[in-house]
Design a protein around this motif. Sequence first.
Motif, PDB file in Angstrom:
ATOM      1  N   GLN A 146       0.844  -1.195   0.000  1.00  0.00           N
ATOM      2  CA  GLN A 146       0.000   0.000   0.000  1.00  0.00           C
ATOM      3  C   GLN A 146       0.878   1.243   0.000  1.00  0.00           C
ATOM      4  N   TRP A 147       0.289   2.363  -0.472  1.00  0.00           N
ATOM      5  CA  TRP A 147       1.004   3.633  -0.464  1.00  0.00           C
ATOM      6  C   TRP A 147      -0.008   4.777  -0.435  1.00  0.00           C
ATOM      7  N   SER A 148       0.423   5.933   0.000  1.00  0.00           N
ATOM      8  CA  SER A 148      -0.394   7.152  -0.002  1.00  0.00           C
ATOM      9  C   SER A 148       0.477   8.309  -0.445  1.00  0.00           C
ATOM     10  N   ASP A 149      -0.057   9.124  -1.363  1.00  0.00           N
ATOM     11  CA  ASP A 149       0.718  10.261  -1.856  1.00  0.00           C
ATOM     12  C   ASP A 149      -0.223  11.275  -2.483  1.00  0.00           C
ATOM     13  N   ALA A 150      -0.222  12.500  -1.927  1.00  0.00           N
ATOM     14  CA  ALA A 150      -0.944  13.636  -2.525  1.00  0.00           C
ATOM     15  C   ALA A 150      -2.396  13.306  -2.843  1.00  0.00           C
ATOM     16  N   GLY A 151      -3.083  12.691  -1.870  1.00  0.00           N
ATOM     17  CA  GLY A 151      -4.513  12.430  -2.032  1.00  0.00           C
ATOM     18  C   GLY A 151      -4.847  11.154  -2.771  1.00  0.00           C
ATOM     19  N   VAL A 152      -3.841  10.338  -3.053  1.00  0.00           N
ATOM     20  CA  VAL A 152      -4.069   9.044  -3.694  1.00  0.00           C
ATOM     21  C   VAL A 152      -3.642   7.949  -2.717  1.00  0.00           C
ATOM     22  N   HIS A 153      -4.563   7.040  -2.432  1.00  0.00           N
ATOM     23  CA  HIS A 153      -4.290   5.933  -1.522  1.00  0.00           C
ATOM     24  C   HIS A 153      -4.439   4.648  -2.335  1.00  0.00           C
ATOM     25  N   GLY A 154      -3.336   3.893  -2.458  1.00  0.00           N
ATOM     26  CA  GLY A 154      -3.339   2.760  -3.363  1.00  0.00           C
ATOM     27  C   GLY A 154      -2.999   1.445  -2.700  1.00  0.00           C
ATOM     28  N   GLN A 155      -3.444   0.377  -3.339  1.00  0.00           N
ATOM     29  CA  GLN A 155      -3.068  -0.970  -2.938  1.00  0.00           C
ATOM     30  C   GLN A 155      -2.840  -1.807  -4.187  1.00  0.00           C
ATOM     31  N   LEU A 156      -1.713  -2.483  -4.223  1.00  0.00           N
ATOM     32  CA  LEU A 156      -1.409  -3.381  -5.332  1.00  0.00           C
ATOM     33  C   LEU A 156      -2.030  -4.742  -5.027  1.00  0.00           C
ATOM     34  N   ILE A 157      -2.890  -5.205  -5.920  1.00  0.00           N
ATOM     35  CA  ILE A 157      -3.606  -6.463  -5.721  1.00  0.00           C
ATOM     36  C   ILE A 157      -2.801  -7.635  -6.256  1.00  0.00           C
ATOM     37  N   ALA A 158      -2.208  -7.455  -7.424  1.00  0.00           N
ATOM     38  CA  ALA A 158      -1.431  -8.534  -8.044  1.00  0.00           C
ATOM     39  C   ALA A 158      -0.452  -7.938  -9.035  1.00  0.00           C
ATOM     40  N   HIS A 178      -5.787  -1.016  -6.856  1.00  0.00           N
ATOM     41  CA  HIS A 178      -6.965  -0.304  -6.354  1.00  0.00           C
ATOM     42  C   HIS A 178      -6.506   1.060  -5.848  1.00  0.00           C
ATOM     43  N   LEU A 179      -7.109   2.121  -6.375  1.00  0.00           N
ATOM     44  CA  LEU A 179      -6.802   3.483  -5.942  1.00  0.00           C
ATOM     45  C   LEU A 179      -8.043   4.139  -5.352  1.00  0.00           C
ATOM     46  N   GLU A 180      -7.878   4.785  -4.216  1.00  0.00           N
ATOM     47  CA  GLU A 180      -8.874   5.710  -3.679  1.00  0.00           C
ATOM     48  C   GLU A 180      -8.318   7.109  -3.877  1.00  0.00           C
ATOM     49  N   MET A 181      -9.048   7.943  -4.620  1.00  0.00           N
ATOM     50  CA  MET A 181      -8.543   9.256  -5.000  1.00  0.00           C
ATOM     51  C   MET A 181      -9.425  10.359  -4.428  1.00  0.00           C
ATOM     52  N   GLU A 182      -8.810  11.279  -3.691  1.00  0.00           N
ATOM     53  CA  GLU A 182      -9.542  12.423  -3.164  1.00  0.00           C
ATOM     54  C   GLU A 182      -9.821  13.424  -4.287  1.00  0.00           C
ATOM     55  N   PRO A 183     -10.862  14.272  -4.155  1.00  0.00           N
ATOM     56  CA  PRO A 183     -11.168  15.244  -5.208  1.00  0.00           C
ATOM     57  C   PRO A 183      -9.959  16.100  -5.560  1.00  0.00           C
ATOM     58  N   GLY A 184      -9.651  16.186  -6.841  1.00  0.00           N
ATOM     59  CA  GLY A 184      -8.535  16.975  -7.323  1.00  0.00           C
ATOM     60  C   GLY A 184      -7.206  16.239  -7.356  1.00  0.00           C
ATOM     61  N   ALA A 185      -7.139  15.063  -6.768  1.00  0.00           N
ATOM     62  CA  ALA A 185      -5.876  14.320  -6.725  1.00  0.00           C
ATOM     63  C   ALA A 185      -5.522  13.788  -8.112  1.00  0.00           C
ATOM     64  N   MET A 186      -4.222  13.727  -8.393  1.00  0.00           N
ATOM     65  CA  MET A 186      -3.703  13.226  -9.658  1.00  0.00           C
ATOM     66  C   MET A 186      -2.961  11.914  -9.394  1.00  0.00           C
ATOM     67  N   ALA A 187      -3.248  10.890 -10.196  1.00  0.00           N
ATOM     68  CA  ALA A 187      -2.596   9.594 -10.026  1.00  0.00           C
ATOM     69  C   ALA A 187      -1.811   9.220 -11.266  1.00  0.00           C
ATOM     70  N   GLU A 188      -0.648   8.648 -11.036  1.00  0.00           N
ATOM     71  CA  GLU A 188       0.149   8.090 -12.123  1.00  0.00           C
ATOM     72  C   GLU A 188      -0.470   6.748 -12.560  1.00  0.00           C
ATOM     73  N   ILE A 189      -0.442   6.496 -13.856  1.00  0.00           N
ATOM     74  CA  ILE A 189      -0.888   5.216 -14.397  1.00  0.00           C
ATOM     75  C   ILE A 189       0.344   4.453 -14.853  1.00  0.00           C
TER      76      ILE A 189
END
Length: 300
Positions: A146-158, A178-189
Motif C-alpha cells: 500500500q502507499w499514499s501520496d498527494a490524495g491518492v491511496h493505493g493498494q497493489l492487488i497482483a 486499487h486506488l482511492e482518490m480524493e477530489p482533485g488528486a492526480m494519479a500516475e498510471i
Amino acid sequence: MIEMVIDERRRSLGGGLEVGRVLPFAKRRMVGPFVFFDHMGPLDLAPGIDRSLDVRPHPHIGLSTVTYLFSGEIMHRDSIGSVLPVRPQEVNWMTAGRGITHSERFEKARAEGDRLHGIQAWVALPQADEETDPAFSHHEGGDLPQWSDAGVHGQLIAGSAYGLTAAVRTHSPLFYAHLEMEPGAMAEIPTDHSERALYVATGAVEFDGAEYTAGKMLVLGRDASKVRATRHATVMLLGGEPLGERFLYWNFVSSSKDRLAQAAADWKAGRMKLPDADDQEFIPLPDLPPPPAGPSGTAQ
C-alpha cells in the motif's frame, strides 16, 4: 489517449444478484490477460436473505479468479479444500488450471446484513499453464503493498507496478491495483505493460479534458500516464501482456474450443469434483449451444 470507453452492461446472476459486466466486450475481448471483469453492487443485503442469492458450486478451467471487495464478505469453498471468506482489500486468488469447482455464499449477510461492493475478475492463463494443477492462495497485509501520496491511496492487488510487487503468484506479466482518490488528486498510471485499462467504480475522473463517471472502463493507449479525480473516486487499474485469443463458454476459458466442449461435457456428466464442504447442490450446465470445434481440435 483513450482507445475505447466500455460501459458496464447490467446482467442478472439470478436470485436478485445483479452485476455490471464490463469484459468481455464485443469490440474488446481482453485487456492483457484480463478476460472477464464484473462490477458487483453496491448492494444492501438484509438479514435473512434467501439462499437463492448465493452462487452455488460451479466449475472453471483455464483461468485464475480474484474477487476483490470494497465492502461486504463472501464465503469461498472449493474442490481442493479451501474454505475462507473474501473480505475487503484482501485477495483470494484461485487458479483453476485443468479444473476446479467453488461456491460463493453470503453467510455473513444472511446472519446480520451486509453491504456488498466489489469486482470479480478472471485472468486467462498462458497456453503452457492452462492445464496446470488447481491452486488457491490467500493474501492480506504486507503481501499487498500500500502507499499514499498527494490524495491518492493505493493498494497493489497482483503483479508489479509503481516499483512494487504483490506476493500473489501470477502466470504472466500483469498488474492490478486499487486506488482511492480524493477530489482533485492526480494519479500516475503504470506504463510498463503494453495493454492497460482504468475502471471507475465510484465517483468521477478527468482524462484528456473529459469526465468519466462510475461504470466506465477506459482502455488506454501507450502514452496515457495520468488521471485526475474530479470527485472522490474508487479506481481500478489493470493490464499486462496479451496472451493470444481466448474463447469463453459459460465459466470456462481456453485457447481450444475442443477443450471448452470437453469441460462442458465433464460438468454435465458429473465428472468434476464438488467442494467437500459444499457438495449438496450445484449450478447445472446452462442450455447453451455447444462451442464449435476448430480443425484438429485447435481454436480458430
